[in-house]
Write a protein that holds these residues in place. Structure first.
Motif, mmCIF file in Angstrom:
data_model
loop_
_atom_site.group_PDB
_atom_site.id
_atom_site.type_symbol
_atom_site.label_atom_id
_atom_site.label_comp_id
_atom_site.label_asym_id
_atom_site.label_seq_id
_atom_site.Cartn_x
_atom_site.Cartn_y
_atom_site.Cartn_z
ATOM 1 N N LEU A 4 -4.488 9.488 -26.544
ATOM 2 C CA LEU A 4 -4.293 9.702 -25.114
ATOM 3 C C LEU A 4 -5.324 10.676 -24.556
ATOM 4 N N ALA A 5 -5.690 11.700 -25.345
ATOM 5 C CA ALA A 5 -6.726 12.624 -24.904
ATOM 6 C C ALA A 5 -8.058 11.895 -24.754
ATOM 7 N N GLU A 6 -8.371 10.994 -25.697
ATOM 8 C CA GLU A 6 -9.601 10.202 -25.599
ATOM 9 C C GLU A 6 -9.551 9.287 -24.388
ATOM 10 N N TRP A 7 -8.403 8.666 -24.158
ATOM 11 C CA TRP A 7 -8.248 7.777 -22.990
ATOM 12 C C TRP A 7 -8.443 8.546 -21.693
ATOM 13 N N SER A 8 -7.953 9.788 -21.638
ATOM 14 C CA SER A 8 -7.950 10.545 -20.385
ATOM 15 C C SER A 8 -9.341 10.954 -19.925
ATOM 16 N N ARG A 9 -10.372 10.725 -20.738
ATOM 17 C CA ARG A 9 -11.731 11.058 -20.306
ATOM 18 C C ARG A 9 -12.154 10.248 -19.087
ATOM 19 N N ARG A 10 -11.462 9.162 -18.825
ATOM 20 C CA ARG A 10 -11.806 8.328 -17.680
ATOM 21 C C ARG A 10 -11.356 8.933 -16.345
ATOM 22 N N LEU A 11 -10.479 9.921 -16.390
ATOM 23 C CA LEU A 11 -9.843 10.393 -15.164
ATOM 24 C C LEU A 11 -10.766 11.297 -14.354
ATOM 25 N N ARG A 12 -10.883 11.007 -13.080
ATOM 26 C CA ARG A 12 -11.613 11.897 -12.177
ATOM 27 C C ARG A 12 -10.766 13.111 -11.835
ATOM 28 N N ARG A 13 -9.471 12.866 -11.632
ATOM 29 C CA ARG A 13 -8.553 13.942 -11.254
ATOM 30 C C ARG A 13 -7.264 13.788 -12.044
ATOM 31 N N GLY A 14 -6.594 14.899 -12.247
ATOM 32 C CA GLY A 14 -5.285 14.862 -12.885
ATOM 33 C C GLY A 14 -5.306 14.896 -14.399
ATOM 34 N N ARG A 15 -6.488 15.076 -15.015
ATOM 35 C CA ARG A 15 -6.530 15.045 -16.466
ATOM 36 C C ARG A 15 -5.764 16.218 -17.077
ATOM 37 N N ALA A 16 -5.912 17.404 -16.506
ATOM 38 C CA ALA A 16 -5.230 18.574 -17.058
ATOM 39 C C ALA A 16 -3.720 18.387 -17.020
ATOM 40 N N GLY A 17 -3.211 17.881 -15.898
ATOM 41 C CA GLY A 17 -1.773 17.639 -15.798
ATOM 42 C C GLY A 17 -1.304 16.571 -16.761
ATOM 43 N N PHE A 18 -2.116 15.521 -16.920
ATOM 44 C CA PHE A 18 -1.775 14.441 -17.845
ATOM 45 C C PHE A 18 -1.700 14.968 -19.271
ATOM 46 N N LEU A 19 -2.698 15.746 -19.689
ATOM 47 C CA LEU A 19 -2.704 16.283 -21.048
ATOM 48 C C LEU A 19 -1.578 17.296 -21.259
ATOM 49 N N ALA A 20 -1.255 18.064 -20.228
ATOM 50 C CA ALA A 20 -0.155 19.014 -20.345
ATOM 51 C C ALA A 20 1.165 18.279 -20.559
ATOM 52 N N LEU A 21 1.348 17.170 -19.857
ATOM 53 C CA LEU A 21 2.562 16.374 -20.027
ATOM 54 C C LEU A 21 2.648 15.818 -21.452
ATOM 55 N N GLN A 22 1.528 15.325 -21.963
ATOM 56 C CA GLN A 22 1.529 14.781 -23.328
ATOM 57 C C GLN A 22 1.806 15.881 -24.355
ATOM 58 N N ALA A 23 1.167 17.035 -24.170
ATOM 59 C CA ALA A 23 1.413 18.146 -25.092
ATOM 60 C C ALA A 23 2.872 18.595 -25.032
ATOM 61 N N GLY A 24 3.488 18.438 -23.874
ATOM 62 C CA GLY A 24 4.892 18.823 -23.735
ATOM 63 C C GLY A 24 5.795 18.036 -24.662
ATOM 64 N N TRP A 25 5.649 16.703 -24.666
ATOM 65 C CA TRP A 25 6.546 15.931 -25.532
ATOM 66 C C TRP A 25 6.091 15.903 -26.993
ATOM 67 N N VAL A 26 4.782 16.027 -27.233
ATOM 68 C CA VAL A 26 4.303 15.988 -28.621
ATOM 69 C C VAL A 26 4.552 17.313 -29.337
ATOM 70 N N LEU A 27 4.412 18.427 -28.637
ATOM 71 C CA LEU A 27 4.447 19.737 -29.293
ATOM 72 C C LEU A 27 5.647 20.593 -28.877
ATOM 73 N N VAL A 28 5.901 20.686 -27.577
ATOM 74 C CA VAL A 28 6.915 21.625 -27.101
ATOM 75 C C VAL A 28 8.324 21.166 -27.462
ATOM 76 N N VAL A 29 8.647 19.901 -27.175
ATOM 77 C CA VAL A 29 10.003 19.414 -27.473
ATOM 78 C C VAL A 29 10.322 19.505 -28.966
ATOM 79 N N PRO A 30 9.434 19.036 -29.872
ATOM 80 C CA PRO A 30 9.732 19.217 -31.296
ATOM 81 C C PRO A 30 9.905 20.687 -31.699
ATOM 82 N N ALA A 31 9.097 21.572 -31.102
ATOM 83 C CA ALA A 31 9.241 22.994 -31.416
ATOM 84 C C ALA A 31 10.625 23.506 -31.006
ATOM 85 N N LEU A 32 11.106 23.064 -29.847
ATOM 86 C CA LEU A 32 12.449 23.465 -29.407
ATOM 87 C C LEU A 32 13.518 22.951 -30.367
#
Length: 344
Positions: free
Chosen positions: A176-204
């Motif tokens: 998904l990070a590789e895919w997001s290179r296409r984005l002109r805008r919103g990439r930071a928010g997109f990656l933050a959302l992905q990191a949320g479910w991949v890393l934050v939820v399992p940590a909780l």
């Protein structure tokens, strides 16, 4: 510049190590609200089910989407990274993974596990050799790391397979990070959302903060699955339920990525795959995955243990091929970044 079928200009491909150019990630674009909402709602539902019934979510999710997502992931990887997944390297990777499939079809033993581990590191070694051509020092360092990691895996095979099971569900973050290179805008928010479910939820889940919401109780198949997804030294009833909930949650989100998001938001990969394998063009790939999934679900209903063993063997192709592709992707992006910095 190359254009897509819609006529939009694409980004320049990122050169991979050794001079291979990755295909452009598609036209630059803004990402609407639908993907954000889709991931957020999927994560909320997956977390609720993982807390309520992690055993059922893991088993039924595998039966419903296991083989379908295998087919769609292989289609994506073969299309998106067609410049690498070809020729002698592809044949070598397929031969090594086929060896892993044979290991998994054999009765479980220390020897078959050791053979699978050695073949897995052979995959990574092939990727390093291809990706680090012309950089002997890095290649030597990579070889040392692989030997050390391989020795640890052979010494502690139970830990190796637990890590592999969870790592497989985490690697969509890199795609998904590789895919997001296409984005002109919103990439930071997109990656933050992905990191949320991949890393934050399992940590909780692993922290124990959500233990009060876990409805599943130890016993029966819950204990068997928990043992498969929990590091042996940490295996207690409480920790086992946490790791099982993490696996069930990440597996579900893994399916969301491969069955919904990437087929919907990067159709170019499917088009390139269709050109390579016309027999599976369009809906035929979906039909193959869905049809095989129905047969697998029937086998699960008759004999879950045999069905799970057969699935584990067949799934080796998609589970193991993604690792050398991601390794070469990281090496290629690193080389490109270094060349850019040197020019500056």
């Amino acid at each position: 510049m190359a254009t897509t079928s819609a006529g939009a200009a694409t980004n320049v491909g990122v050169p991979a190590a050794g001079g291979t150019a990755w295909p452009a990630p598609g036209p630059a674009a803004r990402l609407g609200a639908a993907p954000f909402a889709g991931f957020a709602l999927s994560a909320a539902l997956a977390l609720a089910l993982a807390l309520r019934a992690p055993t059922g979510l893991a088993v039924l999710g595998l039966a419903a989407f296991g083989l379908l997502h295998n087919v769609l992931e292989l289609r994506y990887v073969a299309g998106r990274f067609a410049t690498v997944m070809t020729g002698p390297l592809l044949r070598l990777l397929l031969a090594l993974v086929t060896g892993i499939v044979l290991c998994r079809l054999l009765p479980p033993s220390r020897a078959s596990q050791a053979a699978e581990i050695l073949l897995a590191y052979g995959l990574l070694a092939a990727a390093c050799r291809y990706g680090l051509r012309g950089r002997p020092r890095l290649l030597a360092a990579g070889a040392v790391l692989l030997v050390a990691a391989g020795a640890a895996s052979l010494a502690f095979p139970a830990y190796h397979f637990v890590v592999l099971a969870h790592l497989h569900n985490v690697v969509p973050l890199l795609f998904l990070a590789e895919w997001s290179r296409r984005l002109r805008r919103g990439r930071a928010g997109f990656l933050a959302l992905q990191a949320g479910w991949v890393l934050v939820v399992p940590a909780l889940l692993l922290s124990g903060l959500l233990d009060g919401l876990l409805s599943q109780r130890p016993g029966g198949w819950t204990d068997r699955l928990a043992a498969a997804y929990t590091p042996p030294a940490w295996l207690t009833p409480e920790a086992g339920l946490r790791f099982l909930a993490v696996f069930a949650f990440l597996q579900t989100m893994h399916y969301v990525v491969w069955v919904w998001f990437l087929p919907r938001y990067e159709p170019e990969a499917a088009e390139r795959f269709d050109a390579r394998v016309p027999a599976l063009r369009g809906v035929r790939a979906w039909a193959l995955g869905a049809g095989a999934g129905v047969l697998l679900a029937l086998l699960f209903a008759v004999d879950y243990v045999q069905g799970r063993s057969l699935y584990a063997a067949l799934a080796s192709y998609h589970a193991y091929l993604e690792f050398p592709v991601l390794l070469m992707l990281v090496l290629g992006l690193g080389a490109n970044r270094a060349r850019t910095e040197e020019k500056e």
